[in-house]
Write an enzyme that holds these catalytic residues in place. Structure first.
Site, short mmCIF file in Angstrom:
data_model
loop_
_atom_site.label_atom_id
_atom_site.label_comp_id
_atom_site.label_asym_id
_atom_site.label_seq_id
_atom_site.Cartn_x
_atom_site.Cartn_y
_atom_site.Cartn_z
N ASP A 160 -23.23 -1.80 16.34
CA ASP A 160 -23.99 -1.98 17.92
C ASP A 160 -25.36 -2.62 17.32
OD1 ASP A 160 -26.30 -1.90 19.67
OD2 ASP A 160 -25.66 0.18 20.64
N HIS A 167 -22.76 -3.05 20.92
CA HIS A 167 -23.27 -2.74 21.82
C HIS A 167 -22.73 -3.41 23.31
CE1 HIS A 167 -27.00 -1.36 23.57
NE2 HIS A 167 -26.94 -2.45 24.45
#
Length: 232
Positions: free
Chosen positions: A171, A202
């Site tokens: 992420d 993400h």
């Protein structure tokens, strides 16, 4: 069936729109509040609602940015719109957002005759899902790639109902150090379940666009639906 409804704030200082999707027949006995990303209640969030309605839930996505500008809808694959979304996030009052989520939970309970209500959020909404679990009486909550949870661990004692968090291993907005802090702070919490998705970034469970990773999204969504079936 889908519609847009108006929900009054708890403080009676205004009202905001929410997208609603109902199952065929409109007889849902449980509801799920769908908490937006920084891109507003866009096509992807509406599709999340529609899928939940297909599974038999009343799904409601409140427009949480309404105090800034009602009806914001942005596409993260368009650079200018991504930058605009980041700007809106910086101006957004998260505490007031939680109050609006709480008002939405109340509206959902009213529309289901007092049924249980869950919440699921993505990105900013994942963070708000954690805050919802800690600050409201929601029956169960799920957060996808929640940002900044390490700064919210002081509220974990208030989580009294089940919470599931999906963590993107690669992420760009949640560093390995933050992920480690989440595990250190929450792995032993009896109401919290964490799942890691190595190598994905993400936004991997978005419905549309370049960010989606089908395998990880499918697995996370299957876990989410099993969690809601068990808890609401």
């Amino acid at each position: 069936m889908t519609a847009t409804i108006r929900i009054e704030t708890f403080d009676h200082d205004g009202a905001f729109d929410a997208y609603v999707a109902e199952p065929a027949g409109g007889n849902a006995t449980a509801a799920i509040v769908v908490i937006q990303e920084i891109f507003g209640v866009n096509a992807g969030i509406r599709r999340k609602c529609d899928q939940l309605a297909e599974a038999g839930y009343l799904a409601i996505a409140p427009d949480l940015f309404w105090r800034l500008e009602p009806g914001i809808e942005l596409d993260p694959d368009i650079p200018d719109q991504m930058q605009a979304a980041l700007g809106w996030m910086g101006k957004f009052d998260q505490d007031k957002g939680i109050r609006d989520i709480e008002a939405t939970i109340r509206a959902a309970r009213d529309r289901t005759g007092g049924g249980k209500v869950g919440a699921v959020g993505y990105c900013l909404g994942g963070r708000l899902a954690y805050m919802t679990a800690a600050r409201t009486d929601v029956d169960a909550a799920v957060g996808y790639y929640a940002v900044g949870v390490d700064g919210l661990l002081g509220e974990k004692h208030a989580i009294a109902r089940p919470l599931m968090l999906h963590i993107a291993g690669n992420d760009g907005f949640v560093s390995p150090e933050v992920q480690a802090a989440m595990h250190a702070g929450l792995d032993d919490h009896p109401k919290v379940t964490l799942y890691d998705y190595p190598g994905v970034d993400h936004g991997f469970a978005t419905e549309f666009g370049k960010r989606r990773v089908d395998d990880a999204a499918t697995l996370a969504d299957e876990r989410t639906m099993a969690f809601f079936r068990e808890n609401i």
